[in-house]
Motif scaffolding. Structure first.
Motif, short mmCIF file in Angstrom:
data_model
loop_
_atom_site.label_atom_id
_atom_site.label_comp_id
_atom_site.label_asym_id
_atom_site.label_seq_id
_atom_site.Cartn_x
_atom_site.Cartn_y
_atom_site.Cartn_z
N LYS A 131 0.81 -1.21 0.00
CA LYS A 131 0.00 0.00 0.00
C LYS A 131 0.85 1.27 0.00
O LYS A 131 0.33 2.36 0.16
CB LYS A 131 -0.92 -0.01 1.22
N ILE A 132 2.15 1.09 -0.15
CA ILE A 132 3.08 2.22 -0.03
C ILE A 132 3.81 2.44 -1.36
O ILE A 132 4.23 1.50 -2.02
CB ILE A 132 4.15 1.95 1.06
N GLU A 133 3.95 3.69 -1.70
CA GLU A 133 4.77 4.09 -2.84
C GLU A 133 5.81 5.07 -2.32
O GLU A 133 5.48 6.15 -1.84
CB GLU A 133 3.90 4.75 -3.91
#
Length: 188
Positions: A183-185
């Motif tokens: 869920k992380i960029e």
């Protein structure tokens, strides 16, 4: 228990899994004290709560059921089983706390910020309930908009549902979470 453990152990325990035991006022007060420390922009403190228990809760359940049945006859789209489930849940839980948004009267903030602050207040109650080994559940029925008069809300207030709390009858397993890394960029 560390804060991280409390966060991971927090559960939305279905009210049917609450023990049929009363909850001391001191426990409810501790939840509400925790709610009051939620972060909020411009110190508006937009959360308000109404605590229902005992006869007041039973009256609220009966009045809510009667109101919903009346509205259903007028064409409001609420299924009979939803009405019965809501009323019986309200009767069953030891404590029902009405969660209310009271926006800044000066209108200095967008509503979403005030909603976020109330949600954080509820999260504080939930984490405190977890630490106290209590069961908790935030019910947000679609028909909550009909309860303004029942809850004796002021013109600028909005109901955001009910926070049910009680003793744990049995542990409710974690639904788990997907991997947080998905869920992380990262931007570096």
């Amino acid at each position: 228990m560390s804060v991280t453990e409390i966060i991971k152990n927090r559960r939305a325990t279905p009210p049917r899994l609450f023990a049929k035991k009363d909850l001391p006022n001191g426990s409810v007060e501790e939840l509400l004290r925790s709610a009051n420390w939620a972060p909020n922009h411009k110190k508006t403190e937009p959360w308000r709560f109404k605590v229902y228990r005992g006869e007041a809760k039973a009256k609220l359940a009966a009045d809510a059921k009667a109101l919903l049945l009346e509205k259903q006859k007028e064409g409001y789209p609420v299924a009979p089983e939803k009405i019965e489930k809501f009323a019986s849940t309200l009767e069953r839980v030891p404590v029902a706390i009405a969660v209310i948004l009271q926006p800044d009267p000066a209108g200095r903030l967008p509503e979403w910020e005030e909603l976020a602050a109330v949600s954080m207040a509820v999260q504080n109650m939930w984490l405190t309930a977890t630490e106290m080994d209590l069961a908790a559940f935030w019910a947000t029925p679609t028909f909550i908009e009909l309860f303004d008069e029942l809850l004796e809300l002021e013109n600028n207030q909005k109901s955001l549902g009910f926070f049910y709390v009680g003793q744990v009858m049995m542990d409710f397993p974690s639904p788990g979470r997907q991997d947080w890394k998905d869920k992380i960029e990262w931007k570096e």
